[in-house]
Design an enzyme around this catalytic site. Structure first.
Site, PDB file in Angstrom:
ATOM      1  N   CYS A   1      -2.287   6.999   6.895  1.00 50.18           N
ATOM      2  CA  CYS A   1      -1.467   7.190   8.101  1.00 50.18           C
ATOM      3  C   CYS A   1      -2.209   7.951   9.190  1.00 50.18           C
ATOM      4  CB  CYS A   1      -0.175   7.933   7.743  1.00 50.18           C
ATOM      5  SG  CYS A   1       0.897   7.052   6.584  1.00 50.18           S
TER       6      CYS A   1
ATOM      7  N   CYS B   1       4.053   6.651   4.040  1.00 47.27           N
ATOM      8  CA  CYS B   1       3.927   7.878   3.261  1.00 47.27           C
ATOM      9  C   CYS B   1       5.307   8.306   2.777  1.00 47.27           C
ATOM     10  CB  CYS B   1       3.305   8.986   4.098  1.00 47.27           C
ATOM     11  SG  CYS B   1       1.568   9.261   3.743  1.00 47.27           S
TER      12      CYS B   1
ATOM     13  N   CYS C   1      -2.766  12.522   5.286  1.00 43.88           N
ATOM     14  CA  CYS C   1      -2.838  11.184   4.704  1.00 43.88           C
ATOM     15  C   CYS C   1      -3.890  10.388   5.461  1.00 43.88           C
ATOM     16  CB  CYS C   1      -1.470  10.494   4.787  1.00 43.88           C
ATOM     17  SG  CYS C   1      -1.500   8.783   4.212  1.00 43.88           S
ATOM     18  N   SER C   2      -4.896   9.929   4.770  1.00 47.81           N
ATOM     19  CA  SER C   2      -5.965   9.166   5.417  1.00 47.81           C
ATOM     20  C   SER C   2      -5.484   7.795   5.861  1.00 47.81           C
ATOM     21  CB  SER C   2      -7.152   9.027   4.457  1.00 47.81           C
ATOM     22  OG  SER C   2      -6.746   8.388   3.253  1.00 47.81           O
TER      23      SER C   2
ATOM     24  N   HIS D   1       1.110   8.304  -0.684  1.00 46.87           N
ATOM     25  CA  HIS D   1       1.176   7.135   0.190  1.00 46.87           C
ATOM     26  C   HIS D   1       1.407   5.917  -0.690  1.00 46.87           C
ATOM     27  CE1 HIS D   1       0.358   4.833   3.893  1.00 46.87           C
ATOM     28  NE2 HIS D   1      -0.108   3.918   3.048  1.00 46.87           N
ATOM     29  N   CYS D   2       2.544   5.257  -0.483  1.00 46.42           N
ATOM     30  CA  CYS D   2       2.934   4.139  -1.340  1.00 46.42           C
ATOM     31  C   CYS D   2       2.544   2.823  -0.674  1.00 46.42           C
ATOM     32  CB  CYS D   2       4.440   4.170  -1.603  1.00 46.42           C
ATOM     33  SG  CYS D   2       5.014   2.844  -2.680  1.00 46.42           S
TER      34      CYS D   2
ATOM     35  N   CYS E   1      -0.959  14.424   9.282  1.00 45.61           N
ATOM     36  CA  CYS E   1      -0.463  15.337   8.259  1.00 45.61           C
ATOM     37  C   CYS E   1       1.018  15.071   8.023  1.00 45.61           C
ATOM     38  CB  CYS E   1      -0.676  16.794   8.687  1.00 45.61           C
ATOM     39  SG  CYS E   1      -2.404  17.330   8.586  1.00 45.61           S
TER      40      CYS E   1
ATOM     41  N   LYS F   1      -1.949  23.671   8.307  1.00 45.56           N
ATOM     42  CA  LYS F   1      -1.038  22.889   7.472  1.00 45.56           C
ATOM     43  C   LYS F   1       0.130  23.757   7.006  1.00 45.56           C
ATOM     44  CE  LYS F   1      -4.631  19.877   5.552  1.00 45.56           C
ATOM     45  NZ  LYS F   1      -5.289  19.429   4.289  1.00 45.56           N
TER      46      LYS F   1
ATOM     47  N   HIS G   1       0.160  17.739   3.641  1.00 44.08           N
ATOM     48  CA  HIS G   1      -1.193  17.237   3.363  1.00 44.08           C
ATOM     49  C   HIS G   1      -1.530  16.139   4.358  1.00 44.08           C
ATOM     50  CE1 HIS G   1      -1.430  19.369  -0.532  1.00 44.08           C
ATOM     51  NE2 HIS G   1      -0.147  19.054  -0.637  1.00 44.08           N
TER      52      HIS G   1
END
Length: 430
Positions: free
Chosen positions: A145, A162, A142-143, A155-156, A148, A135, A140
């Protein structure tokens, strides 16, 4: 179809429900304001001049709001490039190892030539098992999307995307224009809201739309105001939402202000170096191809701590490679790293916005005369930079040159005398 694939498709489909809800509210507000208020109510009462002024101002806010919302939704989040992925041989060795210490040794060897200066809370290399890559700083996984994200903020669900390096400016403009949109609608509708409420106007169809339009716009204004204020505070501190709850970990410890350059430069890093485009949801840097991974360690008790700036390109120069002064205490480095490929860091990041600042600030040990002499030379050469020379830490940081030439510092004798293996190489071309 595999169960995991089916679940992923369902999750992505459901993710559009909040976006469809916002779209429905926006379309209804357009109809309620333009047709019910301006056409039927204002024009019906002979207020044609006011109706025209209201319509022009309304459409201005409406277009900017929809434009920024669209860009926030459909700007793909930036992900780390292939330079951060392990090679096939390294993946093979990593998967065969059962010892975490040996796995970390493989990751440290792979990460020593990458611009990475943050670690996990346990002082290990930040590695994503899902994406199988190291990374980058501020990135980070995003589960939602399933990837990474560079400089991930959050995440909105309201944009089904994201918010990160590639669209953070668009997200802020979306909040800003939605705030102005709700404020304008609420203030212009208030007069007729009172008239309908007191039965001074009796049009029952327009009454329903005007009353609800005022309530909805006021409610969204209050909620968006709090969210925009919070993100403005984050931009001023150069933090993400994730970093505000969990400070990034450097070799000297956690530091919530580790990426801050000062309020003014923090804002310019997000909105770009072209101020005339700040209020437009477009990329506003002259060239924006690099993800900022600014590091401003202010721990004065750790002399020689490396400071790394990998920023978007200058207006007239492009930085191909920056290798920081490395000490044996660096968590991701070995005492004697091999010479890296000159073009290795050329395309580490995808497109995004940001400002073209001076490339980096170097942490130096005040006791090393050779490094001090190099700093003085760099400052004299870099007198023609477009940005003022103002080190983050006066006792430790010096601004390097942005002129198109090679700068090499730290002679073999000076480095050997200090007991460390420091080497700085910067390649810049027009």
């Amino acid at each position: 179809m595999a169960p995991c694939t089916l679940w992923r498709c369902c999750q992505r489909t459901v993710g559009w429900v909040p976006v469809l809800f916002i779209t429905f509210v926006v379309v209804w507000s357009y109809y309620a304001y333009v047709v019910e208020l301006c056409v039927f109510t204002l024009s019906g009462n002979g207020e044609n001049g006011k109706a025209v002024v209201y319509l022009v101002a309304f459409h201005l806010f409406f277009v900017m709001f929809v434009w920024s919302y669209w860009m926030t939704i459909f700007t793909s989040p930036a992900s780390p490039s292939k330079e951060f992925c392990l090679s096939n041989s390294e993946k093979e060795r990593y998967e065969k190892e059962f010892s975490q210490e040996r796995q970390q040794e493989i990751l440290r060897r792979a990460a020593r030539d990458l611009p990475i200066y943050t670690t996990s809370a346990s002082k290990t290399v930040r590695y994503c098992e899902r994406c199988q890559l190291i990374k980058p700083d501020r990135a980070h996984h995003c589960s939602a999307c399933d990837m990474c994200i560079l400089k991930m903020d959050h995440h909105c669900p309201w944009v089904n995307n994201c918010v990160g390096f590639s669209n953070y400016k668009f997200f802020l403009l979306f909040l800003f224009y939605s705030l102005l949109y709700c404020l304008f609608v609420a203030t212009t509708v208030l007069q007729y809201f009172i008239k309908f409420w007191t039965n001074e106007l009796t049009d029952t169809r327009a009454k329903f739309h005007v009353l609800f339009l005022f309530f909805v716009s006021t409610m969204f204004f209050i909620s968006v105001l709090s969210l925009l204020s919070y993100h403005c505070w984050l931009v001023g501190k150069n933090r993400t939402t994730i970093e505000s709850f969990r400070a990034p970990m450097f070799s000297y410890g956690a530091d919530g202000n580790g990426f801050s350059l000062g309020c003014n430069k923090n804002w310019r890093q997000v909105f770009g170096d072209e101020k005339k485009y700040w209020l437009l949801p477009v990329f506003s840097s002259s060239v924006a191809q690099s993800c900022p991974t600014l590091c401003n360690p202010m721990n004065r008790s750790t002399p020689g701590l490396p400071v790394h700036h990998h920023l978007p390109e200058f207006t007239q120069t492009h930085v191909h490679r920056v290798i920081d002064a490395i000490q044996p205490s660096h968590p991701l480095s070995s005492p004697s790293p091999p010479a890296p490929n000159p073009s290795q860091h050329q395309s580490l990041f995808h497109q995004g916005d940001g400002c073209s600042f001076p490339t980096r600030l170097v942490g130096t040990d005040p006791e090393q005369a050779s490094v001090s002499n190099q700093s003085e030379s760099a400052r004299s050469i870099g007198s023609n930079q477009p940005f003022p020379i103002k080190p983050l830490s006066e006792s430790k940081n010096r601004l390097l040159d942005s002129d198109p030439q090679w700068l090499e510092s730290g002679s073999e004798e000076g480095v050997g005398g200090s007991g460390t293996n420091n080497h700085v190489t910067v390649a810049i071309e027009n």
